[in-house]
Design an enzyme around this catalytic site. Structure first.
Site, PDB file in Angstrom:
ATOM      1  N   HIS A 260       0.856  -1.186   0.000  1.00  0.00           N
ATOM      2  CA  HIS A 260       0.000   0.000   0.000  1.00  0.00           C
ATOM      3  C   HIS A 260       0.893   1.237   0.000  1.00  0.00           C
ATOM      4  O   HIS A 260       1.619   1.487   0.960  1.00  0.00           O
ATOM      5  CB  HIS A 260      -0.900  -0.020   1.225  1.00  0.00           C
ATOM      6  CG  HIS A 260      -1.676   1.243   1.422  1.00  0.00           C
ATOM      7  ND1 HIS A 260      -2.691   1.598   0.573  1.00  0.00           N
ATOM      8  CD2 HIS A 260      -1.574   2.227   2.336  1.00  0.00           C
ATOM      9  CE1 HIS A 260      -3.197   2.763   0.976  1.00  0.00           C
ATOM     10  NE2 HIS A 260      -2.529   3.161   2.039  1.00  0.00           N
ATOM     11  N   ASP A 262       0.905   5.193  -0.128  1.00  0.00           N
ATOM     12  CA  ASP A 262       0.113   6.418  -0.062  1.00  0.00           C
ATOM     13  C   ASP A 262       0.580   7.381  -1.145  1.00  0.00           C
ATOM     14  O   ASP A 262       1.771   7.719  -1.216  1.00  0.00           O
ATOM     15  CB  ASP A 262       0.256   7.067   1.306  1.00  0.00           C
ATOM     16  CG  ASP A 262      -0.513   6.314   2.386  1.00  0.00           C
ATOM     17  OD1 ASP A 262      -1.673   5.970   2.135  1.00  0.00           O
ATOM     18  OD2 ASP A 262       0.056   6.071   3.463  1.00  0.00           O
ATOM     19  N   ASP A 372      -7.287   1.309   3.217  1.00  0.00           N
ATOM     20  CA  ASP A 372      -6.892   2.303   4.217  1.00  0.00           C
ATOM     21  C   ASP A 372      -7.723   3.580   4.197  1.00  0.00           C
ATOM     22  O   ASP A 372      -7.365   4.547   4.858  1.00  0.00           O
ATOM     23  CB  ASP A 372      -5.404   2.662   4.017  1.00  0.00           C
ATOM     24  CG  ASP A 372      -4.835   3.438   5.188  1.00  0.00           C
ATOM     25  OD1 ASP A 372      -5.246   3.180   6.326  1.00  0.00           O
ATOM     26  OD2 ASP A 372      -3.970   4.308   4.967  1.00  0.00           O
ATOM     27  N   HIS A 576      -6.815   9.511  -0.098  1.00  0.00           N
ATOM     28  CA  HIS A 576      -7.339   9.457   1.271  1.00  0.00           C
ATOM     29  C   HIS A 576      -6.433  10.046   2.339  1.00  0.00           C
ATOM     30  O   HIS A 576      -6.789   9.989   3.524  1.00  0.00           O
ATOM     31  CB  HIS A 576      -7.731   8.023   1.635  1.00  0.00           C
ATOM     32  CG  HIS A 576      -6.574   7.067   1.744  1.00  0.00           C
ATOM     33  ND1 HIS A 576      -6.357   6.077   0.822  1.00  0.00           N
ATOM     34  CD2 HIS A 576      -5.590   6.940   2.658  1.00  0.00           C
ATOM     35  CE1 HIS A 576      -5.282   5.387   1.179  1.00  0.00           C
ATOM     36  NE2 HIS A 576      -4.803   5.890   2.290  1.00  0.00           N
TER      37      HIS A 576
END
Length: 1005
Positions: A260, A262, A372, A576
């Site tokens: 993951h 970001d 997330d 996000h």
């Protein structure tokens, strides 16, 4: 014989630390190291390779925050060393065992091709030499600061390149050749799995005793003075422990290699581009050595970055995508927030993401991958299914503070009744290392055991990237079928979902939003970023509408590429950790800059299209404060302004307050500047609760337990300072040239000031409130409260393509935990026969609570979180001046609330000229809204009209195309036909509650 667990574990730890780990790399020979420090922003390999490099010793301090340094490594394979058993270790100065949150590097061959990344848990490089045995490598090292400060999350200057200073952050460690003992390394992996399993087993179990005795035998066999010579015998001693199969009823885990990443968070997007290259390079290197390894990665934006900046690496990714080993997932442009983006934005996340995956990688993704994001809108199931997806995955709900969803595998039902098959990995992490503790937690935690047998676990270092390591793959291999553990297999997510759905078709249903009982402050933090998003969404809508109208009416070229770029920029900014306001200062500074640029570009498109409609060179637009029926398809029977309405009047009251009346509403503002009465002429009913006010400002202490920008904890309610205790700085009345009357109230507090402008326009059914907030507080929350004389059991808050009802009481822990919720453009507070709509232009955080009513019964207080002042990750978040608009409409139903939301957020532009009245569509409906008009994404010139039912009931709409159309057909949300076609240019449709309908109109050429 000593066989207790603590004894063998203590012996293992010392043996591993002092003997086995050093035996993995028994010999080291340094490489020659030289460096070139990049003066400013990162440069590509071609710019770095020909620079003057300086000799660099071990221990050299380097790297001011956010800078880059290129290191050149050179040397020759040591005499007598085997290339097959040689690799390079590279310590760039790693300060902790935390990949993705400090210095990272990417290694290049002399020809510029990417080799692999280096980070704290993967700091080796494969040995590659020329024919003479010489090695030359270049490493681009990024001196990213540890902004999180070992997760202390204190205020830091390192969150922006402009404030981070010039201090060197890192000290160069050892870089050189190492001889690798493969058998010692394999023994180390054996021990890690068995010792980890031992800690999880009951001490009275036979398996526990067997592992203790086996490890003791292994420790007796291996010679600490000759680990290399006895490692094979040691492995043979414990081999039976690793071949004993799992129980037949063991849980099955599908392990998905993952990282993951970001798209921005504690680093800017420019650094994410490099993190993607490092992580994908690592995954590709593992694929060369592990034929069963499968790696899944989401976010089309990240693949697009790789394609732009590292085309050769992208070509290698595409090759592995075709082989089914590198798996694009999610189908979205980025892993966006889902609470705050508008409905059309959520659709475009999939339209742009799935188009990229389809066109550039030949893949049609079917699973939504959002591990997330901070809660999940109840509108998503319909959007997910309407964009061609079958499955949904998230992990974040395991973070909820109070309540946990009762299932890990279930059908999720949205506001319109659509369901999507959903899985929450019971591992409770998307960064698993596949340790025995994590695997057994997954098995024990799985809430659907008995009915289902399979779950998914994403493994690999994430957030800051890095991905899986060879140690994780070794753990997976040993855990494939091992007594005491669930069975583990590495596979793609689609295989898991297909199996899970087939096994559990009658899974239970969760209806409504998946609310995260954490991170409620993200509805409010970084107001400028949120306002930029709201305004960019509005301008995208207008740009598409006017461009489509100009293209159809005048033949003006439709700006496909410009609109596509604008959308993709906005979609990125909905990531996000950007839109929620939880990134470093650098990220939000750039977000504000980017939104300003996007809005300028979109305004140019709108003006160009309008000019084509009225004749080039004319003044193109006349602003109109309300949507006009039938024009611009913003309208759904909203009345045009009544130009005959009387001007609003005002008078001073004896107590120093003001009464304002426009014939529709009468408002009383007392000497404190509070709206203590608001009565509409139609019902004659008082809106404001007795003793209350419609515009109370309250300053709350805002000191979250853990995550500043993310959280609002419920104790904020117990620390409140009303800002209406005394008279304001000033209270004035201003008569507008348009016949409006405004009461202007100025109030100072702390180091800040708020100016409220309360306006009644002629004939307007709503009181408008503009707030100009000059904000200079720290760890405070400013809320606006409206005390409404309504006995409401629920509040209705707009979400994408509809609204969601939430109770106003706290009977259960679930209801009490939802003390702050997200709303889009409006909230409606109502009782049978009467309601009040409160609309906003940039506020998302709300709360609605029952309050005791003077005189008996109860009323309802709506709170709106206007602005915060968190200290981490941006210590100066939202300092400065902000302007917000709110509208309060009494005697309002849901339809009126929708109208107020559109009025505040989409002020309609009216064209004056030859084509002024020629809207593309005429609509007739009480509740169906025409949300979007655009030309088809495939550049065919067809016209797309998107509608939705807005009130939550059955809706009928008559649609007529006002241009030469060969008929229309219904499509999915990606504009692909669904089989329902109409030959006529007019159609009457019946929509179920909150249903989204997309119509494609074929133009006659």
């Amino acid at each position: 014989m000593h066989d207790d667990r603590s004894h063998v574990q203590a012996r293992l730890r010392r043996f591993t630390r002092e003997r086995l780990e050093p035996a993995v790399h028994p010999e080291f020979q340094p490489l020659q190291v030289a460096h070139w420090s990049v003066p400013d922003e990162p440069v590509p390999f071609t710019d770095a390779v020909d620079r003057e490099y300086e000799p660099t010793p071990v221990g050299w301090t380097w790297g001011r925050a956010w800078s880059s340094t290129w290191f050149r490594l050179s040397g020759r394979l040591p005499e007598g060393w085997s290339p097959e058993h040689t690799e390079i270790v590279c310590d760039l100065g790693f300060t902790a065992d935390r990949p993705g949150f400090q210095v990272e590097g990417l290694a290049f061959r002399p020809d510029g091709s990417v080799l692999k990344a280096v980070s704290p848990r993967s700091h080796h490089l494969p040995f590659e030499a020329d024919a003479e045995g010489d090695v030359t490598l270049y490493i681009e090292a990024a001196a990213n600061p540890d902004v999180a400060g070992e997760w202390t999350f204190a205020a830091t200057p390192f969150g922006d390149k402009l404030t981070s200073g010039d201090v060197a952050l890192y000290r160069l460690g050892a870089i050189g050749f190492v001889r690798r003992d493969e058998t010692a390394w394999e023994l180390l992996q054996d021990i890690r799995v068995l010792s980890g399993l031992l800690l999880e087993l009951p001490q009275d179990s036979p398996r526990h005793h067997a592992i203790v005795r086996g490890l003791e035998r292994m420790l007796d066999i291996v010679d600490p003075d000759d680990v290399a010579g006895t490692a094979t015998l040691a492995r043979e001693a414990i081999a039976p422990l690793l071949t004993s199969p799992a129980h037949a009823s063991s849980h099955r885990i599908v392990a998905v290699g993952h990282a993951h990443i970001d798209s921005a968070w504690l680093w800017p997007t420019r650094e994410t581009i490099r993190k993607v290259a490092r992580t994908f390079a690592n995954a590709l290197e593992l694929m060369q050595r592990h034929p069963d390894f499968v790696f899944a990665a989401s976010s089309a934006q990240q693949y697009a970055w790789l394609e732009e900046h590292h085309p050769a690496l992208f070509a290698r990714v595409r090759e592995q995508v075709r082989a089914g080993r590198f798996v694009p997932v999610g189908g979205m442009w980025v892993e966006s927030d889902t609470n705050m983006p508008g409905g059309e934005s959520m659709i475009r996340q999939f339209l742009h993401g799935k188009r990229y995956f389809r066109e550039r990688l030949g893949v049609e993704t079917e699973e939504v991958w959002l591990p997330d994001s901070f809660g999940y809108s109840a509108a998503l199931p319909q959007i997910v299914r309407g964009t061609g997806n079958r499955w949904f995955l998230t992990q974040k709900l395991s973070w909820s503070q109070v309540n946990q969803l009762p299932h890990h595998t279930f059908w999720w039902e949205g506001i319109d009744g659509t369901r999507v098959f959903t899985h929450l990995p019971p591992a409770d992490t998307y960064n698993s290392e596949l340790t025995p503790a994590e695997l057994l937690h997954t098995e024990r935690n799985f809430k659907d055991a008995g009915a289902a047998t399979t779950s998914l676990v994403p493994f690999g270092f994430g957030d800051g990237g890095g991905g899986p390591t060879r140690e994780m793959l070794a753990a997976a291999e040993r855990s494939r079928d091992l007594e005491g553990l669930p069975r583990v297999e590495i596979a793609a997510p689609s295989g898991f979902f297909a199996d899970a759905e087939a096994e559990y078709p009658d899974a239970p249903v969760w209806s409504g939003e998946m609310y995260l009982e954490l991170h409620r402050g993200t509805y409010t933090s970084q107001l400028r970023t949120k306002q930029g998003n709201r305004r960019s969404e509005r301008l995208l809508h207008e740009a598409e509408l006017w461009s489509a109208t100009a293209a159809v009416r005048t033949g003006e070229p439709y700006p496909y590429d410009e609109l596509r770029r604008a959308w993709e920029n906005v979609l990125l900014l909905q990531f996000h950790d950007i839109l929620p306001g939880s990134s470093i200062a650098w990220v939000h500074r750039e977000a504000e800059r980017d939104h300003a640029r996007i809005q300028e570009e979109l305004t140019t498109i709108i003006d160009r299209s309008a000019a084509a409609l009225v004749g080039r060179g004319s003044t193109p637009l006349v602003a109109n404060p309300m949507p006009l029926p039938g024009h611009g398809v913003d309208a759904f029977a909203i009345a045009a302004p009544d130009e005959t309405a009387s001007a609003a009047t005002w008078e001073r009251r004896p107590d120093g307050g003001v009464l304002v009346d426009n014939g529709v509403l009468r408002a009383v503002i007392d000497p404190r500047g509070l709206v203590v009465s608001l009565v509409d002429a139609v019902s004659g009913r008082e809106t404001v609760a007795p003793g209350g006010a419609a515009n109370r400002l309250v300053l709350h202490r805002d000191t979250p337990n853990e995550w500043d920008a993310w959280d609002i904890d419920d104790h904020y309610r117990r620390n409140a300072t009303p800002l209406d205790a005394g008279h304001p700085d000033s209270l004035d009345v201003v008569a507008g040239d348009d016949g409006s009357a405004a009461v202007v109230v100025v109030r100072s507090f702390g180091a800040s000031r708020v100016t409220q402008r309360l306006t009644l326009a002629p004939g307007a059914p709503a009181l408008d409130l503009e707030l100009v907030i000059d904000w200079h507080e720290s760890q405070k929350l400013l809320k606006l409260y409206t005390d409404i004389d309504v006995h409401a059991d629920v509040s209705a808050a707009e979400t994408q393509f509809g609204h969601i009802n939430r109770v106003t009481h706290e009977n259960t822990s679930w209801e009490a935990a939802r003390f702050e919720f997200c709303a889009h453009r409006w909230v409606h507070i109502g009782e049978p026969g009467y309601g009040v709509a409160v609309a906003n232009d940039s506020t998302y955080g709300h709360d609605a609570r029952r309050t005791p009513r003077t005189g008996g019964g109860r009323s309802t207080t709506l709170g709106m979180s206007l602005i915060r002042a968190p200290r981490f990750p941006d210590p100066v978040a939202d300092q400065g001046t902000h302007t917000l608009r709110i509208a309060l409409r009494p005697n309002a139903g849901i339809r009126d609330a929708v109208a107020e939301g559109y009025r505040l957020n989409r002020p309609v532009r009216r064209v004056v000229g030859d084509h002024a009245a020629e809207a593309l569509f005429a609509l007739r409906s009480e509740t169906v809204v025409a949300e979007t008009v655009k030309l088809a994404d495939d550049e065919s010139g067809d016209v797309i009209l998107r509608l939705y039912e807005s009130a939550g009931g059955r809706g009928s709409v008559s649609v007529t195309a006002l241009f030469d159309s060969a008929g229309c057909e219904r499509t999915d949300l990606l504009e692909r036909p669904t089989g329902d076609a109409h030959d006529a240019s007019s159609a009457t449709l019946e929509l179920r509650p909150f249903e989204i309908v997309t119509l494609r109109y074929r133009r006659r050429r």
